[in-house]
Design a protein around this motif. Structure first.
Motif, PDB file in Angstrom:
ATOM      1  N   ILE A   1      -2.758   2.941 -14.279  1.00 26.21           N
ATOM      2  CA  ILE A   1      -2.399   1.722 -13.545  1.00 26.21           C
ATOM      3  C   ILE A   1      -3.413   0.623 -13.831  1.00 26.21           C
ATOM      4  N   ARG A   2      -4.695   0.975 -13.839  1.00 29.81           N
ATOM      5  CA  ARG A   2      -5.730  -0.036 -14.125  1.00 29.81           C
ATOM      6  C   ARG A   2      -5.553  -0.635 -15.516  1.00 29.81           C
ATOM      7  N   GLU A   3      -5.262   0.231 -16.477  1.00 28.41           N
ATOM      8  CA  GLU A   3      -5.078  -0.254 -17.854  1.00 28.41           C
ATOM      9  C   GLU A   3      -3.887  -1.221 -17.931  1.00 28.41           C
ATOM     10  N   ILE A   4      -2.802  -0.835 -17.252  1.00 22.83           N
ATOM     11  CA  ILE A   4      -1.594  -1.690 -17.272  1.00 22.83           C
ATOM     12  C   ILE A   4      -1.889  -3.027 -16.611  1.00 22.83           C
ATOM     13  N   LEU A   5      -2.610  -2.987 -15.504  1.00 20.11           N
ATOM     14  CA  LEU A   5      -2.932  -4.234 -14.793  1.00 20.11           C
ATOM     15  C   LEU A   5      -3.811  -5.133 -15.648  1.00 20.11           C
TER      16      LEU A   5
ATOM     17  N   LEU B   1       1.046 -11.396  -9.263  1.00 20.93           N
ATOM     18  CA  LEU B   1       1.300 -10.047  -8.776  1.00 20.93           C
ATOM     19  C   LEU B   1       0.307  -9.722  -7.668  1.00 20.93           C
ATOM     20  N   PHE B   2       0.833  -9.412  -6.487  1.00 18.31           N
ATOM     21  CA  PHE B   2      -0.013  -8.987  -5.366  1.00 18.31           C
ATOM     22  C   PHE B   2       0.007  -7.459  -5.312  1.00 18.31           C
ATOM     23  N   LEU B   3      -1.174  -6.871  -5.245  1.00 18.74           N
ATOM     24  CA  LEU B   3      -1.227  -5.410  -5.133  1.00 18.74           C
ATOM     25  C   LEU B   3      -2.148  -5.031  -3.977  1.00 18.74           C
ATOM     26  N   ASP B   4      -1.618  -4.242  -3.062  1.00 17.97           N
ATOM     27  CA  ASP B   4      -2.403  -3.810  -1.918  1.00 17.97           C
ATOM     28  C   ASP B   4      -2.814  -2.355  -2.142  1.00 17.97           C
ATOM     29  N   GLU B   5      -4.083  -2.152  -2.409  1.00 19.10           N
ATOM     30  CA  GLU B   5      -4.644  -0.814  -2.647  1.00 19.10           C
ATOM     31  C   GLU B   5      -3.776  -0.019  -3.639  1.00 19.10           C
ATOM     32  N   PRO B   6      -3.604  -0.504  -4.858  1.00 16.91           N
ATOM     33  CA  PRO B   6      -2.640   0.141  -5.762  1.00 16.91           C
ATOM     34  C   PRO B   6      -3.006   1.559  -6.193  1.00 16.91           C
ATOM     35  N   THR B   7      -4.294   1.905  -6.188  1.00 22.04           N
ATOM     36  CA  THR B   7      -4.641   3.249  -6.667  1.00 22.04           C
ATOM     37  C   THR B   7      -5.076   4.168  -5.529  1.00 22.04           C
ATOM     38  N   SER B   8      -4.912   3.704  -4.309  1.00 24.64           N
ATOM     39  CA  SER B   8      -5.346   4.498  -3.155  1.00 24.64           C
ATOM     40  C   SER B   8      -4.584   5.828  -3.098  1.00 24.64           C
ATOM     41  N   GLY B   9      -5.345   6.920  -3.060  1.00 27.32           N
ATOM     42  CA  GLY B   9      -4.744   8.240  -2.918  1.00 27.32           C
ATOM     43  C   GLY B   9      -4.113   8.799  -4.181  1.00 27.32           C
ATOM     44  N   LEU B  10      -4.374   8.176  -5.322  1.00 26.77           N
ATOM     45  CA  LEU B  10      -3.751   8.665  -6.563  1.00 26.77           C
ATOM     46  C   LEU B  10      -4.721   9.532  -7.363  1.00 26.77           C
TER      47      LEU B  10
ATOM     48  N   ILE C   1      -3.395 -11.920 -11.010  1.00 28.45           N
ATOM     49  CA  ILE C   1      -3.358 -10.700 -10.194  1.00 28.45           C
ATOM     50  C   ILE C   1      -4.271 -10.844  -8.976  1.00 28.45           C
ATOM     51  N   PHE C   2      -3.695 -10.546  -7.825  1.00 28.62           N
ATOM     52  CA  PHE C   2      -4.455 -10.543  -6.574  1.00 28.62           C
ATOM     53  C   PHE C   2      -4.432  -9.109  -6.072  1.00 28.62           C
ATOM     54  N   LEU C   3      -5.617  -8.495  -6.043  1.00 26.92           N
ATOM     55  CA  LEU C   3      -5.694  -7.077  -5.724  1.00 26.92           C
ATOM     56  C   LEU C   3      -6.559  -6.855  -4.492  1.00 26.92           C
ATOM     57  N   THR C   4      -6.086  -6.059  -3.561  1.00 23.33           N
ATOM     58  CA  THR C   4      -6.988  -5.673  -2.467  1.00 23.33           C
ATOM     59  C   THR C   4      -7.382  -4.223  -2.709  1.00 23.33           C
ATOM     60  N   THR C   5      -8.599  -3.919  -2.436  1.00 21.32           N
ATOM     61  CA  THR C   5      -9.053  -2.549  -2.644  1.00 21.32           C
ATOM     62  C   THR C   5     -10.291  -2.271  -1.804  1.00 21.32           C
ATOM     63  N   HIS C   6     -10.510  -0.992  -1.503  1.00 23.59           N
ATOM     64  CA  HIS C   6     -11.816  -0.668  -0.936  1.00 23.59           C
ATOM     65  C   HIS C   6     -12.608   0.183  -1.931  1.00 23.59           C
ATOM     66  N   TYR C   7     -12.028   0.311  -3.144  1.00 28.57           N
ATOM     67  CA  TYR C   7     -12.772   0.975  -4.220  1.00 28.57           C
ATOM     68  C   TYR C   7     -13.556  -0.104  -4.971  1.00 28.57           C
ATOM     69  N   ILE C   8     -14.840  -0.189  -4.670  1.00 31.47           N
ATOM     70  CA  ILE C   8     -15.662  -1.271  -5.218  1.00 31.47           C
ATOM     71  C   ILE C   8     -15.752  -1.182  -6.742  1.00 31.47           C
TER      72      ILE C   8
ATOM     73  N   GLU D   1       0.835  -1.211   0.000  1.00 34.83           N
ATOM     74  CA  GLU D   1       0.000   0.000   0.000  1.00 34.83           C
ATOM     75  C   GLU D   1       0.866   1.256   0.000  1.00 34.83           C
ATOM     76  N   ILE D   2       1.970   1.196   0.760  1.00 35.48           N
ATOM     77  CA  ILE D   2       2.904   2.330   0.769  1.00 35.48           C
ATOM     78  C   ILE D   2       4.063   1.969  -0.155  1.00 35.48           C
ATOM     79  N   SER D   3       4.323   2.849  -1.129  1.00 38.89           N
ATOM     80  CA  SER D   3       5.379   2.553  -2.111  1.00 38.89           C
ATOM     81  C   SER D   3       6.734   2.490  -1.416  1.00 38.89           C
ATOM     82  N   ASN D   4       7.262   1.298  -1.277  1.00 38.78           N
ATOM     83  CA  ASN D   4       8.527   1.140  -0.543  1.00 38.78           C
ATOM     84  C   ASN D   4       9.709   1.166  -1.510  1.00 38.78           C
ATOM     85  N   ILE D   5      10.115   2.385  -1.772  1.00 37.94           N
ATOM     86  CA  ILE D   5      11.194   2.610  -2.744  1.00 37.94           C
ATOM     87  C   ILE D   5      12.328   3.335  -2.020  1.00 37.94           C
TER      88      ILE D   5
END
Lengths: 324, 261
Positions: free
Chosen positions: A174-178, A157-166, A188-195, A84-88
């Motif tokens: 990002i959605r198109e790429i996914l 690919l696991f993604l935790d809330e990939p578009t949260s706050g963007l 792809i395994f995605l968690t989201t609260h954006y239904i 969820e937090i970009s760890n870069i």
């Protein structure tokens, strides 16, 4: 089709708190799977266990056919994780971050460089590849985090809330790429609260609430499962107070706005006549009446017990633009 | 693990070292605790305790530069990696926890080694000038023994730093825990004051010093800098430093693995 991820009776406890309770789910190879749930439902905990970052209290997890706790190195080669937090590493450049990750996954130099260039191009970061990540916006960092998760060409690919706050554009990109990645075969395994995001992208979803899976299946099947209740939305010309007198004639009433109510009823004809009586008795004027098809949001509302206003607010907590 | 996998694991360890050098060596806590602080300590002992011999001052500052340098990098690296969640990136990568920790420990050891060499080099040059004036006893440097002494001190210190930093939530927490250990060792291991003087109040208590790894660093550095008198003792010092390094590193790996919950 074999399983890419299989979770059986997984429970995770932190002292007395049960974060996950008897969670079971299966994701097939090549599937786009969404895990929905309100904040604090246990989505991140589940993704951390599946990727070996946390251990379960009981239950079993198989990722790419291997147990991440018994054969960690084998499993870790096969997936990529976007937390969820970009760890870069912000002190490094985008290029250095990609090279570092590629080396950790033993990607040969030539392949690593070619792949990094292609990913930077796809994510629109090629021109900024030698800039320090410290100068990157949140959206750029998230794109780089996804690119880093893809440098070793993972099966899953696991993604935790990939578009949260963007912002809208970044989310859309990002959605198109996914979607494209999934079409090319990546599970792809995605968690989201954006239904809406899950509804647009996922083949199947599971709804997690208070650490339990409360519903699971194909999006359309889940919508059909709540069709026994028809939804009638009535808009009045003036604000009204909550119509408690209608409660006896329908399953549920939600006041969406001061002048809009939504009724869930198994008998539309009876409900309509009751609404008309209510309008006449209170000298109200109807502006619009519509029957609403169940959406994934309605499924979510039904299974989580949250009211739709809360869910809509939950989805709107997104800076710089809302849904993409 | 076969030969190919071992080779890959070594490359991954080097990748972590390289990244840590780029990312953490120039962080302010590394510079302050690794370089500035040992120099301040040296000056305070030079001015405040003129009875201390130049030999102890020189070996003392090299020892603490190595100790503080190596441990400080560990105290910076782990909490910052946890805070920025980049530790998760390393944990999901296909490498063993010991390899991850080895990369971190070596990067700390290299920092301690380099800092101690620079500081030692500067002080020895000044010391040579003083010797020329006949003011202090001469330096009989044994370069190979000196390098090994400093390197083993740095490796031991880095492993010690890893033990205290691997679970620390922030840099401050790691630093204060390490400061307790570092200062205790400095005062009980004869870093600036000979052991006989340190334990003059109770000579039998000198045994405490031999349970502390820094004692072996000081002994080794004294011989390597001012002439080897007892070669077997020097070898024993090296072996003890290796032993402490292995023990500390093993403890750190255990704590680290346990922390993944």
């Amino acid at each position: 089709m074999s399983s890419a991820i299989k979770v059986s009776n997984l429970t995770k406890k932190y002292g007395r708190i049960t974060a996950l309770q008897n969670v079971s789910l299966e994701v097939k190879e090549g599937e786009f799977f969404g895990l929905l749930g309100p904040n604090g439902a246990g989505k991140t905990t589940l993704i951390r266990i599946m990727t070996g970052l946390s251990t379960p209290s009981s239950g079993e997890v198989l990722v790419a056919g291997h147990n991440p706790f018994h054969e960690p190195v084998k499993v870790k080669r096969r997936f990529g994780l976007v937390p969820e937090i970009s760890n870069i590493y912000v002190d490094l450049t985008a290029w250095e971050n990609l090279m570092f990750t590629g080396k950790l996954y033993s990607v040969p130099k030539k392949e690593r460089e070619e792949r990094a260039l292609r990913l930077l191009e796809i994510f629109g970061l090629k021109k900024r590849r030698f800039s320090s990540v410290r100068q990157f916006s949140k959206g750029m960092r998230r794109k780089l985090a996804i690119a880093m998760a893809l440098i070793h060409n993972p099966q899953i690919l696991f993604l935790d809330e990939p578009t949260s706050g963007l912002d809208v554009q970044s989310s859309k990109m990002i959605r198109e790429i996914l979607r494209k990645l999934n079409e090319e075969g990546t599970t792809i395994f995605l968690t989201t609260h954006y239904i809406e995001e899950a509804e647009k992208l996922c083949h199947r979803v599971a709804i997690l609430n208070h650490g339990k899976i409360v519903a699971q299946g194909a999006v359309e099947d889940l919508k059909d499962s709540i069709k026994m209740s028809e939804i009638i939305e009535v808009t009045f010309s003036t604000p009204i107070s909550y119509p408690s007198e209608l409660e006896d004639y329908c399953d549920k009433i939600i006041q969406l706005k001061e002048n809009v109510i939504r009724l869930y009823s198994s008998n539309v004809t009876q409900s309509m006549s009751v609404i008309i009586d209510f309008v006449q008795k209170n000298s109200l004027e109807i502006v619009a009446v519509k029957t609403v098809k169940p959406t994934l949001e309605d499924v979510f509302v039904k299974y989580t017990g949250l009211d739709i206003v809360t869910v809509e607010r939950m989805e709107q907590i997104r800076p710089k633009g809302g849904r993409g | 693990m076969n030969l190919k996998e071992t080779g890959e694991e070594i490359l991954k360890v080097w990748t972590i070292i390289e990244k840590d050098i780029k990312t953490y060596y120039l962080k302010s806590p590394s510079i302050f605790f690794g370089i500035v602080f040992p120099l301040i300590l040296y000056l305070s002992f030079s001015i405040g305790r003129p009875c201390i011999t130049e030999a102890h001052r020189l070996t003392g500052v090299v020892t603490i530069a190595s100790l503080f340098g190596a441990t400080s990098v560990e105290a910076v690296v782990f909490p910052l990696e946890r805070k920025s969640r980049t530790m998760d990136r390393l944990l999901v990568a296909p490498l063993h926890p010991w390899a991850l920790l080895l990369g971190k420990a070596i990067s700390g050891a290299l920092f301690g080694f380099l800092v101690a060499l620079v500081v030692g080099g500067i002080l020895m040059s000044i010391g040579s000038l003083w010797r020329w004036t006949g003011l202090i006893p001469g330096i009989k440097l044994e370069p190979a023994s000196f390098l090994v002494s400093v390197l083993l001190t740095a490796i031991m210190s880095s492993s010690l730093g890893t033990v205290f930093s691997v679970q620390a939530k922030d840099v401050t927490e790691a630093m204060w825990q390490l400061n307790v250990v570092r200062f205790l060792m400095i005062f009980l291991s004869g870093v600036f004051i000979p052991l006989e003087e340190t334990y003059a109040f109770m000579p039998s208590a000198q045994i405490i010093a031999y349970f502390l790894p820094l004692t072996y660093s000081v002994e080794a550095l004294m011989q390597a800098t001012f002439g080897i008198v007892h070669p077997q003792r020097l070898l024993l010092d090296f072996l003890c430093l290796i032993f402490f390094s292995i023990i500390f590193f093993s403890i750190a790996v255990k704590i680290f693995v346990k922390s993944i919950r």
